[in-house]
Design an enzyme around this catalytic site. Structure first.
Site, PDB file in Angstrom:
ATOM      1  N   PRO A 157       0.831  -1.209   0.000  1.00  0.00           N
ATOM      2  CA  PRO A 157       0.000   0.000   0.000  1.00  0.00           C
ATOM      3  C   PRO A 157       0.866   1.261   0.000  1.00  0.00           C
ATOM      4  O   PRO A 157       0.555   2.245  -0.670  1.00  0.00           O
ATOM      5  CB  PRO A 157      -0.807  -0.132   1.299  1.00  0.00           C
ATOM      6  CG  PRO A 157      -0.826  -1.612   1.571  1.00  0.00           C
ATOM      7  CD  PRO A 157       0.490  -2.126   1.094  1.00  0.00           C
ATOM      8  N   TYR A 158       1.981   1.218   0.723  1.00  0.00           N
ATOM      9  CA  TYR A 158       2.920   2.345   0.730  1.00  0.00           C
ATOM     10  C   TYR A 158       3.365   2.679  -0.695  1.00  0.00           C
ATOM     11  O   TYR A 158       3.343   3.844  -1.123  1.00  0.00           O
ATOM     12  CB  TYR A 158       4.131   1.978   1.608  1.00  0.00           C
ATOM     13  CG  TYR A 158       5.340   2.854   1.420  1.00  0.00           C
ATOM     14  CD1 TYR A 158       5.422   4.104   2.012  1.00  0.00           C
ATOM     15  CD2 TYR A 158       6.419   2.422   0.631  1.00  0.00           C
ATOM     16  CE1 TYR A 158       6.539   4.909   1.843  1.00  0.00           C
ATOM     17  CE2 TYR A 158       7.543   3.215   0.459  1.00  0.00           C
ATOM     18  CZ  TYR A 158       7.597   4.454   1.062  1.00  0.00           C
ATOM     19  OH  TYR A 158       8.706   5.245   0.885  1.00  0.00           O
TER      20      TYR A 158
END
Ligand code: UGA
Length: 313
Positions: free
Chosen positions: A147-148
């Site tokens: 997700p980062y």
């Protein structure tokens, strides 16, 4: 010359601001000292900057900045982020989107009003995800696996579209696993050093055979400065150290340099972790006339010296 450095109390931001001051820039440093890791450590990163008369520190969230703080800047170095690949799952994703996507969009929106020479965005190798063949080059379709990485890529796209639509002169630098003095305490080498010096077990995620193209902080800073003076606009550039090794080998080197014997505990591979990274730096060589100078052993030696001097006292 006046510039703004966001994330100036962080690992990369503080080194960059120091170098800019040495080179005669007037630096406005912005940082909200988020508690992702100890604000005390961030305060320490700021200490030498705050002694400098050409440095102004603004403790503020980017979402609360106004034009007043940015006015007169010729370059914006956007180093602030919610970092960390493995922590970006679940509920914490809200903070990643806020700090990495929304804050970048707000900053770019304000930069439309400035006569900037460059807007340098600190992107990440994590935008690539797991590629089928190495090295990673900028023309590949990025497919982040964390997700980062998704938020870092989204912000790269924002940089592109503010350039395309409004002529904000953006460039995205894809830094590859940066290390050196002041490395963030959640990153591998810093965690390994902490465990080595305290006699605790070193946690290795997966088989330890994952590889990283580790990049020394000083090389990252010079690439970043070069990009501010370059012709690059609307594009992404890999900044890799040319020291790709298996994690376990890097640990052996670190242990040797510190004179400690590691006790290793193997844990499961972490979700979001890329297996291998290696930067193709042809573009950085061509556009920035830059190449890395510091090899892993030399960089780790400096890191160990810093750790013993600053972190053990
Ligand atoms: C790093 C930074 O943390 C990101 O913010 C940055 O965006 C990214 O580099 C990048 O290249 O742009 P990462 O490559 O995961 O991410 O760097 P480390 O945290 O130093 O981890 C390196 C490897 O060591 C990973 O495979 C990780 O799983 C492993 N590791 C880390 C361990 O085995 N044990 C630990 O205690 C910590």
């Amino acid at each position: 010359m006046k510039c703004v450095v966001t994330g100036c109390a962080g690992f990369i931001g503080s080194h960059l601001a120091e170098r800019l001051l040495q080179e005669g820039w007037k630096v406005v440093g912005v940082d909200s000292l988020t508690p992702y890791y100890s604000p005390e450590l961030k305060r320490r990163n700021l200490a030498s900057l705050e002694r400098h008369e050409s440095f102004e520190f603004i403790k503020r969230d980017i979402l609360e900045l106004s034009m007043r703080e940015l006015r007169g800047a010729e370059v914006v170095f956007h180093e602030a982020a919610q970092p960390g690949v493995r922590a970006s799952w679940g509920e914490s994703f809200a903070e990643y989107t806020r700090a990495n996507v929304l804050a970048t969009q707000r900053l770019l929106e304000m930069c439309r009003e400035l006569e900037l020479q460059k807007f340098v965005y600190a992107s990440s190798s994590s935008v690539y995800g797991d590629v089928s063949t190495l090295p990673m080059h900028e023309a590949l379709l990025p497919k982040p696996v964390s997700p980062y990485g998704v938020t870092k890529l989204a912000a790269e796209h924002l940089c592109y579209l503010y350039w395309k639509n409004y002529g904000v002169p953006t460039v995205s630098l894809r830094y590859f696993t940066v290390y050196g003095p002041r490395q963030r305490p959640d990153m591998a080498f810093h965690r390994f050093a902490r465990a080595l010096y305290s006699g605790e077990e070193i946690q290795i995620y997966g088989d330890g055979r994952q590889t990283r193209d580790f990049t020394f902080i000083r090389d990252v800073v010079s690439a970043t400065l070069r990009s501010a003076e370059s012709e690059a606009e609307g594009e992404a550039i890999n900044i890799g150290g040319g020291s790709r090794v298996e994690l376990i080998q890097a640990l052996e080197l670190l242990a040797e340099l510190s004179g400690k014997t590691p006790r290793i505990k193997r844990l499961e591979r972490q979700h979001g972790d890329v297996r291998d990274t290696l930067a193709d730096i042809t573009r950085a060589r061509r556009i920035l006339n830059w190449k890395p100078e510091v090899r892993l052993e030399e960089g780790l030696r400096e890191f160990v010296e810093w750790y013993e001097r600053e972190m053990l006292t």
